[in-house]
Design a protein around this motif. Structure first.
Motif, mmCIF file in Angstrom:
data_model
loop_
_atom_site.group_PDB
_atom_site.id
_atom_site.type_symbol
_atom_site.label_atom_id
_atom_site.label_comp_id
_atom_site.label_asym_id
_atom_site.label_seq_id
_atom_site.Cartn_x
_atom_site.Cartn_y
_atom_site.Cartn_z
ATOM 1 N N CYS A 141 0.875 -1.235 0.031
ATOM 2 C CA CYS A 141 -0.040 0.081 0.024
ATOM 3 C C CYS A 141 0.857 1.251 -0.097
ATOM 4 O O CYS A 141 0.214 2.360 -0.139
ATOM 5 C CB CYS A 141 -0.923 -0.134 1.182
ATOM 6 N N LYS A 143 2.310 2.624 2.299
ATOM 7 C CA LYS A 143 2.012 3.416 3.593
ATOM 8 C C LYS A 143 3.384 3.326 4.699
ATOM 9 O O LYS A 143 3.928 2.485 4.479
ATOM 10 C CB LYS A 143 0.866 3.313 4.293
ATOM 11 N N LYS A 152 -0.018 5.065 7.917
ATOM 12 C CA LYS A 152 -0.448 6.311 7.559
ATOM 13 C C LYS A 152 0.240 6.872 6.274
ATOM 14 O O LYS A 152 0.994 5.980 5.670
ATOM 15 C CB LYS A 152 0.410 7.861 8.172
ATOM 16 N N GLN A 153 -0.436 7.638 5.148
ATOM 17 C CA GLN A 153 -0.055 7.985 3.937
ATOM 18 C C GLN A 153 1.368 8.609 4.263
ATOM 19 O O GLN A 153 1.605 9.363 5.154
ATOM 20 C CB GLN A 153 -0.958 8.925 3.342
ATOM 21 N N ARG A 182 6.584 4.972 -5.112
ATOM 22 C CA ARG A 182 5.096 5.400 -5.679
ATOM 23 C C ARG A 182 4.760 4.551 -6.725
ATOM 24 O O ARG A 182 5.283 4.138 -7.652
ATOM 25 C CB ARG A 182 5.302 6.940 -6.159
#
Length: 182
Positions: A141, A143, A152-153, A182
């Motif tokens: 993900c 994060k 968290k982002q 990313r």
């Protein structure tokens, strides 16, 4: 850097050892891949320069074994070959994890340039590993886990831990690692 040379030709190994020592590297020379593996099991080396064709364990087998090691820093692997390798052989070598190639007879400038590249790649690899140890980033993900168990982002984590500094003002090392996730 500490460099392990695996070469069964005594003349080629001597030329390689002298060349590498002249530019300031620590060199360990062995006669085949089996002996190289023994050295690698006992100590960490930064670079392996190995002949492709050797008795017992050839260069590709040696590289495959090294790539299976997960408990140590990355080892840059340069494969020496006496003749021009065809496309199939180059693909086979790349699949084994070879980083670079050199043809015999040894060109001193070529080995010097490849070692400079190896130094940069090893330094970058170390920075990324350190970043991974500092920031637990989820490969799925993307994060970051905070001090507890909450994910968290990335942007929120950076703002919280850097007094709201934009991630694009971070040092190049961090920015490159972030862009890679990313």
């Amino acid at each position: 850097m500490k460099i392990l040379v695996a070469e069964d030709d005594p003349v080629a190994s001597k030329v390689l050892r002298l060349t590498l020592e002249q530019v300031g590297h620590t060199v360990v020379v062995v006669k085949d891949g089996a002996a190289a593996w023994e050295v690698l099991c006992k100590e960490q080396v930064s670079v392996v320069v190995s002949d492709w064709m050797m008795p017992e364990v050839d260069g590709l087998q040696l590289c495959r074994r090294i790539r299976e090691l997960t408990d140590r820093d990355y080892t840059y692997f340069i494969l020496l070959t006496a003749n021009h390798a065809g496309r199939d052989n180059l693909n086979l070598a790349m699949d084994a994890g070879i980083d670079d190639f050199l043809q015999k007879p040894l060109d001193r400038n070529a080995i010097w340039m490849r070692l400079r590249v190896a130094e940069r790649i090893l330094a970058f690899n170390k920075q990324v590993r350190q970043l991974g140890e500092l920031l637990p980033i989820c490969a799925y993900c993307k994060k970051i886990r905070d001090d507890g168990t909450y994910w968290k982002q990335f942007e929120a984590y950076i703002e919280e831990h850097t007094d709201r500094i934009s991630p694009w003002r971070l040092p190049g090392m961090f920015r490159a690692a972030i862009e890679g996730t990313r």
